[in-house]
Scaffold this motif. Structure first.
Motif, mmCIF file in Angstrom:
data_model
loop_
_atom_site.group_PDB
_atom_site.id
_atom_site.type_symbol
_atom_site.label_atom_id
_atom_site.label_comp_id
_atom_site.label_asym_id
_atom_site.label_seq_id
_atom_site.Cartn_x
_atom_site.Cartn_y
_atom_site.Cartn_z
ATOM 1 N N ILE A 38 0.620 -1.193 0.146
ATOM 2 C CA ILE A 38 0.087 -0.147 -0.001
ATOM 3 C C ILE A 38 0.928 1.116 0.182
ATOM 4 N N ASN A 39 1.989 1.335 0.796
ATOM 5 C CA ASN A 39 2.735 2.417 0.992
ATOM 6 C C ASN A 39 3.769 2.593 -0.252
ATOM 7 N N GLU A 40 3.810 1.649 -1.303
ATOM 8 C CA GLU A 40 4.431 1.645 -2.427
ATOM 9 C C GLU A 40 3.546 1.911 -3.591
ATOM 10 N N ASN A 41 2.172 1.826 -3.325
ATOM 11 C CA ASN A 41 1.199 2.151 -4.557
ATOM 12 C C ASN A 41 0.923 3.277 -4.663
ATOM 13 N N GLU A 42 1.361 3.767 -5.894
ATOM 14 C CA GLU A 42 1.310 5.387 -6.216
ATOM 15 C C GLU A 42 -0.198 5.886 -6.229
ATOM 16 N N LYS A 43 -1.208 4.812 -6.938
ATOM 17 C CA LYS A 43 -2.453 5.222 -7.000
ATOM 18 C C LYS A 43 -3.283 5.466 -5.604
ATOM 19 N N VAL A 44 -2.856 4.589 -4.530
ATOM 20 C CA VAL A 44 -3.552 4.508 -2.982
ATOM 21 C C VAL A 44 -2.974 5.885 -2.463
ATOM 22 N N GLN A 45 -1.601 5.862 -2.640
ATOM 23 C CA GLN A 45 -0.977 6.959 -1.861
ATOM 24 C C GLN A 45 -1.479 8.383 -2.546
ATOM 25 N N SER A 46 -1.634 8.467 -3.447
ATOM 26 C CA SER A 46 -2.557 9.558 -4.302
ATOM 27 C C SER A 46 -3.766 9.888 -3.840
ATOM 28 N N MET A 47 -4.370 8.817 -3.820
ATOM 29 C CA MET A 47 -5.824 8.928 -3.121
ATOM 30 C C MET A 47 -5.766 9.303 -1.699
ATOM 31 N N LYS A 71 -21.052 20.245 2.916
ATOM 32 C CA LYS A 71 -21.679 18.905 2.495
ATOM 33 C C LYS A 71 -21.004 18.116 1.020
ATOM 34 N N LYS A 72 -20.745 18.897 0.197
ATOM 35 C CA LYS A 72 -20.137 18.581 -0.821
ATOM 36 C C LYS A 72 -18.668 17.906 -0.660
ATOM 37 N N THR A 73 -17.992 18.526 0.058
ATOM 38 C CA THR A 73 -16.719 18.022 0.309
ATOM 39 C C THR A 73 -16.694 16.778 0.913
ATOM 40 N N GLN A 74 -17.803 16.511 2.047
ATOM 41 C CA GLN A 74 -17.841 15.349 2.746
ATOM 42 C C GLN A 74 -18.114 14.159 1.917
ATOM 43 N N ARG A 75 -19.151 14.490 0.886
ATOM 44 C CA ARG A 75 -19.597 13.524 -0.063
ATOM 45 C C ARG A 75 -18.158 13.218 -0.996
ATOM 46 N N GLU A 76 -17.328 13.919 -1.279
ATOM 47 C CA GLU A 76 -16.346 13.725 -2.078
ATOM 48 C C GLU A 76 -15.352 12.729 -1.075
ATOM 49 N N ILE A 77 -15.182 13.202 0.079
ATOM 50 C CA ILE A 77 -14.300 12.357 0.976
ATOM 51 C C ILE A 77 -14.904 10.834 1.017
ATOM 52 N N ASN A 78 -16.255 10.855 1.252
ATOM 53 C CA ASN A 78 -16.919 9.563 1.052
ATOM 54 C C ASN A 78 -16.527 8.711 0.025
ATOM 55 N N ARG A 79 -16.754 9.341 -1.145
ATOM 56 C CA ARG A 79 -16.398 8.817 -2.372
ATOM 57 C C ARG A 79 -14.811 8.163 -2.517
ATOM 58 N N LYS A 82 -14.583 5.144 -0.381
ATOM 59 C CA LYS A 82 -15.250 4.298 -1.125
ATOM 60 C C LYS A 82 -14.341 3.487 -2.183
ATOM 61 N N GLU A 83 -13.545 4.435 -2.866
ATOM 62 C CA GLU A 83 -12.836 3.848 -4.188
ATOM 63 C C GLU A 83 -11.540 3.267 -3.451
ATOM 64 N N ILE A 84 -11.270 3.903 -2.359
ATOM 65 C CA ILE A 84 -9.831 3.184 -1.590
ATOM 66 C C ILE A 84 -10.171 1.860 -1.243
ATOM 67 N N ASP A 85 -11.096 1.732 -0.482
ATOM 68 C CA ASP A 85 -11.694 0.431 -0.108
ATOM 69 C C ASP A 85 -11.886 -0.615 -1.099
ATOM 70 N N PRO A 88 -8.088 -4.198 -4.502
ATOM 71 C CA PRO A 88 -7.690 -5.024 -3.881
ATOM 72 C C PRO A 88 -6.532 -5.273 -2.788
ATOM 73 N N ILE A 89 -5.857 -4.195 -2.957
ATOM 74 C CA ILE A 89 -4.389 -4.760 -1.981
ATOM 75 C C ILE A 89 -5.091 -4.020 -0.728
ATOM 76 N N VAL A 90 -5.941 -2.793 -0.838
ATOM 77 C CA VAL A 90 -6.370 -2.401 0.508
ATOM 78 C C VAL A 90 -7.515 -3.353 1.277
ATOM 79 N N GLN A 91 -8.333 -3.992 0.448
ATOM 80 C CA GLN A 91 -9.077 -5.014 1.196
ATOM 81 C C GLN A 91 -8.167 -6.211 1.808
ATOM 82 N N GLU A 92 -7.062 -6.625 1.077
ATOM 83 C CA GLU A 92 -6.059 -7.758 1.577
ATOM 84 C C GLU A 92 -5.444 -7.063 3.226
#
Length: 124
Positions: A38-47, A71-79, A82-85, A88-92
């Motif tokens: 996860i620490n080495e995954n650029e996509k995850v770190q960027s998110m 409200k808008k910013t909180q929705r973006e954070i939640n999104r 969800k994307e991060i979750d 697959p490596i985050v799920q593992e």
């Protein structure tokens, strides 16, 4: 009543020994490897960085009482969460974190239950 066989220092030494053994389990090994990926995954770190930026933005919006923008910013954070979750490596990683916590909880409850049982027997 019998003389105590161990003192607090003896117990702490055994606890450290047990902790070392736990760090050498398959569960902890997998957790460490997943965390490294996860620490080495650029996509995850960027998110994650994007989430942190949005959280700072949210704090500022709260300070200025901008409720619609909040409200808008909180929705973006939640999104983003969800994307991060869904990665697959985050799920593992989360699954392995749960497994390590279960091992620690099992050790803790076993010790607690055994000590309590011993005390109850001694008081009868």
């Amino acid at each position: 009543m019998t003389e105590p066989k161990y003192n607090k220092e003896d117990i702490m030494a055994k606890a450290q020994e047990l902790a070392q053994k736990i760090t050498e389990t398959e569960e902890v090994d997998f957790f460490i490897r997943a965390e490294k990926q996860i620490n080495e995954n650029e996509k995850v770190q960027s998110m994650i960085e994007e989430v942190k930026a949005k959280q700072k933005e949210l704090v500022n919006l709260q300070h200025y009482k901008k409720s619609e923008a909040m409200k808008k910013t909180q929705r973006e954070i939640n999104r983003l969460h969800k994307e991060i979750d869904e990665i697959p490596i985050v799920q593992e990683f989360k699954r392995s974190q749960t497994e390590v916590n279960e091992v620690l909880q099992l050790v803790s409850s076993t010790i607690s239950n055994d000590v309590t049982s011993h005390i109850e027997k001694a008081n009868k």
